[in-house]
Structure formats: C-alpha cells, structure tokens
Write a protein that holds these residues in place. Structure first.
Motif, PDB file in Angstrom:
ATOM      1  N   SER A 120       0.837  -1.212   0.000  1.00 24.08           N
ATOM      2  CA  SER A 120       0.000   0.000   0.000  1.00 24.08           C
ATOM      3  C   SER A 120       0.863   1.250   0.000  1.00 24.08           C
ATOM      4  O   SER A 120       0.534   2.250  -0.651  1.00 24.08           O
ATOM      5  CB  SER A 120      -0.911   0.015   1.232  1.00 24.08           C
ATOM      6  OG  SER A 120      -1.753  -1.099   1.231  1.00 24.08           O
TER       7      SER A 120
ATOM      8  N   GLU B  66      -6.885   0.528  -0.524  1.00 29.00           N
ATOM      9  CA  GLU B  66      -7.239  -0.612   0.310  1.00 29.00           C
ATOM     10  C   GLU B  66      -8.408  -0.236   1.216  1.00 29.00           C
ATOM     11  O   GLU B  66      -8.431   0.837   1.812  1.00 29.00           O
ATOM     12  CB  GLU B  66      -6.011  -0.946   1.165  1.00 29.00           C
ATOM     13  CG  GLU B  66      -6.115  -2.195   1.971  1.00 29.00           C
ATOM     14  CD  GLU B  66      -4.804  -2.481   2.706  1.00 29.00           C
ATOM     15  OE1 GLU B  66      -3.729  -2.080   2.211  1.00 29.00           O
ATOM     16  OE2 GLU B  66      -4.859  -3.098   3.769  1.00 29.00           O
TER      17      GLU B  66
ATOM     18  N   ASP C  99      -5.654  -1.479  -4.939  1.00 29.52           N
ATOM     19  CA  ASP C  99      -5.061  -2.051  -3.728  1.00 29.52           C
ATOM     20  C   ASP C  99      -5.992  -3.106  -3.124  1.00 29.52           C
ATOM     21  O   ASP C  99      -7.016  -2.764  -2.537  1.00 29.52           O
ATOM     22  CB  ASP C  99      -4.772  -0.942  -2.706  1.00 29.52           C
ATOM     23  CG  ASP C  99      -3.774  -1.393  -1.641  1.00 29.52           C
ATOM     24  OD1 ASP C  99      -3.550  -2.623  -1.515  1.00 29.52           O
ATOM     25  OD2 ASP C  99      -3.228  -0.516  -0.944  1.00 29.52           O
ATOM     26  N   GLU C 100      -5.624  -4.349  -3.274  1.00 32.34           N
ATOM     27  CA  GLU C 100      -6.354  -5.489  -2.719  1.00 32.34           C
ATOM     28  C   GLU C 100      -7.859  -5.447  -2.968  1.00 32.34           C
ATOM     29  O   GLU C 100      -8.660  -5.439  -2.035  1.00 32.34           O
ATOM     30  CB  GLU C 100      -6.082  -5.610  -1.213  1.00 32.34           C
ATOM     31  CG  GLU C 100      -4.592  -5.757  -0.941  1.00 32.34           C
ATOM     32  CD  GLU C 100      -4.291  -6.485   0.357  1.00 32.34           C
ATOM     33  OE1 GLU C 100      -5.109  -7.333   0.771  1.00 32.34           O
ATOM     34  OE2 GLU C 100      -3.237  -6.211   0.938  1.00 32.34           O
TER      35      GLU C 100
HETATM   36 MG    MG Z   1      -1.891  -2.753   2.177  1.00 32.67          MG
END
Ligand code: MG
Ligand code: ATP
Lengths: 300, 235
Positions: free
Chosen positions: B41, B83, B159-160
C-alpha cells in the motif's frame, strides 16, 4: 399567551444568533476535528469591524440601506480574512501534530485576539448604532417582536438557506462533504483539501461576523469580551446538536435559545445559564454524541 | 509509462520502502504481491503523492511526479482504488461517482463514462440514490473501481480489490478488471495478497518483502516458481 409568544420570538432570535456562530464550530470540527476556540473572537471582530465601518459610512452621509449592506459585507470579509489567517498560521502547521497541540494553539489564538482588541479599543463597552430601523409594517406587533428581532430571524434564515444550498449542490460544497467524510480519499480523487479547509474557515467566519453585527446592533453595545460568552454558548449548542453535524448545530442553537428565553421569562434571568448547561449535561448523559451526531468512538 | 527509481519512503523515522525499482508499460497489467506489512500500500500511496518518497524518482510518461501534490497526479491520469475501498459513506452512489470526476470539465465525456460504468455494474445504476455506506462489500468495491474510472485514468492503481469478498464476487471483479484493461486500454497496477488470482490475470509481477523488491518476472514464470509457490501460493 402574548407573553408566551414574546418569549418564543426572543428564543428564536437568540437561537438564530447562536446558530450563525455554531455553524462555524461544527463545520470546522466536521472537516479537521478541531474545536476552534478562537471562533468566538471572530464573531467579536466582526462586530467591531461593523462598528468602525458603519460609523465611518454614516459620517460620510451614506443612506442607511447602503450603510447596512456595505457594513455587513465589510464585516464578513474582514472576519473571514482573520479566520483564514488563523488557520494558516496557528492550525495548519500543527495538522500532523498530536491532537492536543492545535487545541492549545486555538486557546492561545483566542486569548491573543481578545487582548489585541482590548489594547486596540478599550475594556469598556462601546455604544453600537442601531442599524435596523423601526419598520412601519411591524408597528402593530412591536410589543411582541421588534423590528431588529425580525431582521435577525430573516437574515439568519437566509444565511442558513444559502449555506445549505452551497453544501448540497455546488462543487465546493460536495468537496467539503467528501473531505469531512474521508480526507485521504478526498485527496485521492483530486480535491485540494487545503483549499477546502480554508473555505470552511472563511465561510464559518463570515457567518459569525454577520451574527456579531446583528446582535451588536440589537443590543446596542459591544466590548472585547462578547466573543467569549457567545462563543461558549454557541459551542454548547453545537455539542447539544451533535458537533460535526450542520442540521445539529441549528437544532441545538434553537433549543438552547428557547430554553434560555423561557427560563428567563418564567423563572428568573439568574437561572438562564443554569438551565442551558443543565440541558447540555442531560443530553450528553443520555445521548453522548448530541442530538443529531453520529456515535463515533473517539480515537486519541 | 511509469517508472519508480530507487524509492525510499518513510513514516516518521520508520523506513517502509527501500530502493524500490519498478516499471509499468502502457497497456499491461502488473501485480505487486507480498505479505502483510511488506509495503504494498505504501508503494501505491507514494505513487499517488499521499506518502511521497523521501528520495528517489517517480517518472510518469517521461515527467517526474514525485514532488507533485496528490491532485496534480490525478490530473495527469493516475487514479487509485485504495485498500478498504474508502467509499464516502454519506454521499449517494451517484455522488460518489461524481466525486471521481471531480477534476474533469468535459460534461459529455463524463456522461459517457457514467453510462459505460452503469452498464458494467448494473447494480450501481439500481442503487444510485442510496448512500454509499449502505452497499455490501462487493458493491462497494465495484463503486470504488467505478469512481476511480470516472477520472478516466490512463493508469489505475488497485489495492487489494479481493479483500473481504466472497470467491464468486472476487472472480467477477477480476473479470471486470481484465475487461477494463482490454476495452478501455487502461494500464493496471494491481496489489494483491491473493497472489494466485493476481498472477493469473497479470502480465508481469513483482514480489515485495519487507519493503524491498526481491523478484520480478513474467506472471506465468512467477506462478511456476518454487519459492513463490511456497511463500505466496500455498502450494
Ligand atoms: Mg496494504
Ligand atoms: N500511517 C503509517 N504510519 C506508520 N507506519 C505505517 C503506516 N502505514 C503503514 N505503516 C508501516 O509500513 C509498513 C508497510 O505497510 P503497508 O501498509 O504498505 O503494507 P502492505 O503490504 O500494504 O500490508 P497489507 O497487506 O497488510 O495491506 C508496515 O510495517 C506498516 O506497519
């Protein structure tokens, strides 16, 4: 019955003034989580600016309407520039500091501004000219509600409607709401968060200055200390309604104003503050986030 | 298209990224995989200008961007889906999308993109007047991706996106990511803990360990790599 209506109007008038100040507290808190203790002083500076400008314009023979409009404009702009500068100097450098630091800086700013006006003016009350004439059409109701009360109600209602529309519909308003809800994400969509914070201070300060002008003209005298008392009351109203919430600040202000008016009218003016603060304590016990506030866990 | 050269990023005195070197070519999907706390991140936040690097350079389309404020970076064509999605909870779905286009003025283009996204995610059209905070996790992820795409980015940082989603929803989201890459020619920089899924749709991959890049290769080669299999694929 007539007495009741008289008190009702008196409460609404107080509530309007509190609301004009409380909005600044709640908006700033909503965006950066700071209690701007210097906000009451902005209101006081608005009143003093109005005094200077209206006196000068009257001496130069401007008609009353022009005096009122120009004075309001000058007070709003001048107070806004103070609000903007305070944020830039006293709060922005401390944005990533521990939470206590900007709070202390805010109290310092408040003391500084009070003393600055004390030294520049005097500690005595100075007379303030009545900017609102006695309207002829208000004559039959004059024993219940005065022209200047009416002006306070109308002007603050207008100010609140304009603010609501700005926040709901304009690009800046949307940026303000987004920043208040999630500052990091606001940055990620490209909002200039620094500008949004500045605009918040400017808007809140201009509203407080209008409040300062209205109440000064209504009461007829001001001194350097009026911002402290009014600031505490408006802050109480903001907490009552749920600090961070704009409708909450307005609701809290009217509840506070009405409580004070009825307590004064039916009990005794000695108990005005006792009732106001008892109400606050009660609400904080049963609804800690305030009436319209969100129950959030304080992360310190 | 994007190049990170020798990036060091700090949180206070703690160094989170060490000499990150990484390139993204126009049109490709690259993925950065790594364990919890590896610095994935942070890498994206460094690119977006939220946690700017202390030293090193970030070059986007030939121009250094590591000293620009976050809003300038968005204007240049880099958008991020952070995220945890970060939906504005009290703004409606439509207003959230509107915020994605905050820096755009081309009314026609914005309207076209909105239509494209509503067709891509019909559920968002159905819920456009509901507060973003009321959506389910999967719907929020769709909204977050759509909001980023409303900026019409050339490079999309994700992000994810699979975090906390049911496998079926994850599969749907990943299909859409591929589709956006194909149809809109949007370059994708995908950060994932679910390395298996990420490497299946990516062209190339980087492995991040404790703030350092330890490996990079074609995605299929990483999938076949014994060390990667053991550390990240649970094989
Ligand atoms: Mg992260
Ligand atoms: N705001 C912060 N302040 C201080 N340290 C941080 C901050 N954010 C992250 N870190 C630290 O930096 C390192 C990298 O964190 P980062 O969030 O980039 O990892 P990640 O690979 O994204 O992890 P995850 O898979 O859990 O999301 C970690 O050691 C983390 O504790």
């Amino acid at each position: 019955m007539e007495y009741f209506i008289e008190l009702l109007f008196s409460g609404l008038t107080r509530g309007s003034i509190y609301a004009l100040i409380a909005l600044g507290y709640t908006m700033v808190y909503g965006i950066i989580g700071l209690i701007n203790f210097a906000h009451g002083e902005i209101y006081m500076i608005g009143a003093f600016t109005a005094l200077v400008v209206s006196t000068a314009l009257t001496i130069y023979g401007f008609p009353l309407l022009a005096v009122v409009v120009l004075t309001a404009l000058a007070a709003a702009v001048w107070a806004a520039s103070y609000g903007y500068t305070i944020e830039r100097l006293a709060y922005r450098p401390l944005r990533s500091a521990p939470r206590l630091s900007p709070l202390i800086s805010a109290i310092g700013m408040s003391i500084f501004l009070q003393n600055y006006v004390l030294l520049a003016q005097t500690s005595d009350f100075v007379p303030f000219p009545a900017l609102v004439p006695e309207f002829a059409f208000m004559e039959p109701y004059a024993h219940i509600v005065g022209s200047s009360d009416m002006a306070i109600l109308v002007v603050s209602a207008l100010a609140m409607i304009i603010l609501t529309c700005m926040i709901k519909y304009t690009r800046t308003g949307k940026a303000m709401r987004a920043t208040a809800q999630d500052q990091k994400m606001a940055l990620l969509v490209g909002i200039n968060v620094d500008n949004v914070i500045s605009i918040t201070f400017i808007t809140g300060s201009a509203l407080a200055a209008i409040g300062g002008l209205l109440i000064a003209s209504h009461i007829g005298q001001i001194n350097f200390y009026i911002g402290f008392i009014a600031g505490i009351k408006a802050f109480t109203a903001a907490v009552l309604g749920g600090i961070g919430s704009i409708p909450g600040a307005v609701l809290g202000s009217f509840i506070l104003g009405l409580t004070e008016a009825f307590a004064t009218g039916y009990v005794s003016s000695d108990y005005e503050d006792v009732f106001a603060f008892s109400l606050l304590v009660l609400i904080l016990i049963f609804k800690p986030a305030g009436l319209l506030g969100k129950a959030t866990i304080e992360k310190v | 298209m994007l190049e990170l050269r020798n990036i060091d990023t700090y949180y206070g005195n703690i160094q989170a990224l060490h000499q990150i070197d990484l390139t993204v070519e126009a049109g490709e999907i690259i993925t950065l995989i790594g364990a919890n706390g590896a610095g994935k991140s942070t890498t994206l936040m460094s690119i977006s200008g939220i946690s700017p690097p202390r030293s090193g350079e970030i070059i986007f389309k030939g121009k250094p961007i590591h000293e620009l404020p976050a809003n300038k970076i968005v204007t240049l064509g880099i958008s991020q889906v952070p995220e945890g999605r970060h939906i504005f909870p009290e703004l409606t779905v439509a207003e959230n999308l509107d915020m994605g286009a905050f820096l755009r003025n081309d009314k026609r283009g914005i309207a076209d993109d909105l239509e494209y996204l509503y067709d891509l995610f019909p559920i968002l059209r159905k819920r456009r007047n509901q507060p973003g905070g009321n959506l389910s996790g999967g719907e929020q992820q769709m909204l977050a991706i759509s909001r980023a795409l409303m900026a019409h980015p050339q490079l999309l940082l994700l992000d994810e996106p699979s975090m906390g989603l049911a496998p079926l929803v994850t599969k749907q989201i990943f299909e859409i990511i591929e589709k956006i890459n194909r149809e809109q020619n949007t370059t994708i920089f995908l950060v994932e803990q679910n390395a298996n899924l990420a490497l299946q749709i990516a062209h190339r991959g980087y492995v991040l360990e404790n703030g350092r890049i330890t490996m990079h290769d074609q995605a299929d080669k990483l999938l076949a790599n014994k060390d990667v299999q053991k550390a990240y694929l649970g094989i």
